[in-house]
Design an enzyme around this catalytic site. Structure first.
Site, mmCIF file in Angstrom:
data_model
loop_
_atom_site.group_PDB
_atom_site.id
_atom_site.type_symbol
_atom_site.label_atom_id
_atom_site.label_comp_id
_atom_site.label_asym_id
_atom_site.label_seq_id
_atom_site.Cartn_x
_atom_site.Cartn_y
_atom_site.Cartn_z
ATOM 1 N N HIS A 86 -3.163 1.905 -14.568
ATOM 2 C CA HIS A 86 -2.522 0.630 -14.207
ATOM 3 C C HIS A 86 -1.365 0.315 -15.181
ATOM 4 O O HIS A 86 -1.299 -0.772 -15.760
ATOM 5 C CB HIS A 86 -3.542 -0.514 -14.197
ATOM 6 C CG HIS A 86 -3.138 -1.654 -13.297
ATOM 7 N ND1 HIS A 86 -4.032 -2.448 -12.639
ATOM 8 C CD2 HIS A 86 -1.911 -2.137 -12.964
ATOM 9 C CE1 HIS A 86 -3.382 -3.372 -11.934
ATOM 10 N NE2 HIS A 86 -2.097 -3.200 -12.132
ATOM 11 N N GLU A 142 -11.628 -0.723 -10.612
ATOM 12 C CA GLU A 142 -10.959 -0.661 -11.897
ATOM 13 C C GLU A 142 -11.738 -1.419 -12.981
ATOM 14 O O GLU A 142 -12.222 -2.510 -12.682
ATOM 15 C CB GLU A 142 -9.574 -1.309 -11.714
ATOM 16 C CG GLU A 142 -8.526 -0.705 -12.576
ATOM 17 C CD GLU A 142 -7.144 -1.138 -12.118
ATOM 18 O OE1 GLU A 142 -6.803 -0.966 -10.941
ATOM 19 O OE2 GLU A 142 -6.427 -1.651 -12.965
ATOM 20 N N ARG A 146 -2.763 -2.475 -5.486
ATOM 21 C CA ARG A 146 -4.089 -2.829 -5.981
ATOM 22 C C ARG A 146 -5.070 -1.814 -5.426
ATOM 23 O O ARG A 146 -4.952 -1.386 -4.260
ATOM 24 C CB ARG A 146 -4.488 -4.246 -5.535
ATOM 25 C CG ARG A 146 -3.807 -5.366 -6.304
ATOM 26 C CD ARG A 146 -4.239 -5.421 -7.770
ATOM 27 N NE ARG A 146 -3.644 -6.511 -8.505
ATOM 28 C CZ ARG A 146 -2.533 -6.430 -9.263
ATOM 29 N NH1 ARG A 146 -1.877 -5.285 -9.371
ATOM 30 N NH2 ARG A 146 -2.089 -7.495 -9.919
HETATM 31 C C1 DGY Z 1 1.122 -6.949 -11.737
HETATM 32 O O1 DGY Z 1 2.024 -7.560 -12.318
HETATM 33 O O2 DGY Z 1 0.488 -7.430 -10.799
HETATM 34 C C2 DGY Z 1 0.828 -5.547 -12.184
HETATM 35 O O3 DGY Z 1 -0.192 -4.968 -11.456
HETATM 36 C C3 DGY Z 1 0.536 -5.500 -13.660
HETATM 37 O O4 DGY Z 1 1.633 -5.882 -14.376
#
Ligand code: DGY
Length: 328
Positions: free
Chosen positions: A294, A270, A241
């Protein structure tokens, strides 16, 4: 009738299967965009279950807008930092996420692709060649770094960390060191991995890859001090993240040559790429940085599997069965 609101269409067959279930009334936000907040607040009204995406902030306001009948939030993602879990718990609303082998593998492959891309300067070399700058073989042209015998520092040795380590250890003879909140003896045994403190890992690793959830404790896990501790030749990979890395400090470190490069799939603000207005477009101008939107888990297989897991959990919930992926 169980009312389910899906905040956006996603690939695979899960939404169709959900819609065909007897006793379910499924409505989907049809525009192919992140649902605007106002629309989200309007559309959740009366829903028993919200099938949300990581781009939807599901907080008390959304829970209020849905109404007291809201019983479940199924988050189509592994991460669930977009959901106010404490608030959901307080209201006895069940929350699930959608971890699966396919998304684990996809993120691992993506992180590895970034490692290779940086080590072999693939994007730079591609741009160079397209720009017709290639004038003949040159032994000093675009020198990269080999991976064999190098050390990868895995911060967060969970499913994705394991999957990356397996591929790099088995396939490329990369040495594994890791940092985690708890010791993982299987991981140590499988890859001769050595547990390190965060600082020690940062000092030793040629590549640092982050696989932690976004929590208060992991916010800016990598900032000034950590970047300074890294080798000047090291790469930082973030597919977890954005806020796990202090992006402004990362930009500074890249500019100063404190580290050699970065592969980023996630961003602090983001979908904005550069958080700090003063740093505008800096990341985008850097040749030693690979930026992806992402998409680390964006394989057809992963997207479908994530939907099937959401479906499985929703069916378990409506049949009063144990939730396979319960968060709250
Ligand atoms: C998640 O699954 O958390 C990813 O960041 C996106 O699929």
């Amino acid at each position: 009738m169980t009312k389910i609101f899906v905040t956006r269409q996603f690939p695979g067959t899960a939404i169709e299967k959900l819609s065909k279930q007897k006793g379910f009334e499924v409505s989907v936000y049809k525009k192919d965009q992140i649902i605007p907040r106002k629309e989200l607040l309007k559309r959740v009204k009366g829903a028993d279950i919200i099938l949300s995406l990581l781009t939807d902030r599901i907080d008390a306001q959304v829970m209020d807008a849905a109404g007291d009948q809201l019983k479940m939030i199924a988050n189509y993602a592994v991460g669930f930092d977009n959901i106010d879990i404490e608030e959901a718990k307080r209201r006895k609303i069940r929350v699930i996420n959608t971890p699966c082998d396919q998304s684990t593998e996809s993120v691992a492959e993506h992180a590895i692709a970034m490692i290779f891309g940086l080590a072999h300067r693939l994007i730079e070399a591609d741009n160079f060649t397209r720009a017709k700058k290639y004038k003949g073989w040159d032994p000093g042209l675009m020198l990269g770094s080999g991976l064999s015998g190098k050390t990868i520092g895995v911060i967060g040795a969970g499913r994705i960390g394991y999957s990356i380590s397996k591929r790099l250890y088995d396939g490329f003879g990369v040495k594994i060191i890791y940092n985690d909140i708890k010791r993982n003896t299987k991981y140590e045994k499988d890859f001769k991995a050595k547990l390190r403190t965060k600082t020690q890992l940062l000092k030793e690793a040629d590549i640092v890859t982050l696989h932690v959830p976004l929590l208060k404790a992991t916010h800016h896990l990598i900032s000034t001090k950590e970047l300074k501790a890294m080798k000047k030749t090291a790469f930082l990979i973030n597919t977890s993240r954005g806020p796990v890395v202090d992006e402004t400090e990362l930009i500074k470190a890249l500019k100063n040559g404190d580290i050699a490069g970065a592969g980023l799939d996630v961003y602090e603000c983001e979908p904005k790429i550069d958080c700090n207005p003063r740093d505008k477009f800096e990341l985008r101008k850097m040749p030693n940085v690979i930026l992806t939107p992402h998409t680390a888990s964006a394989t057809i297989e992963a997207r479908d599997a994530m939907g099937q897991i959401a479906l499985k959990n929703i069916l378990a919930f409506t049949n009063n069965k144990r939730l396979p992926n319960k968060i709250a």
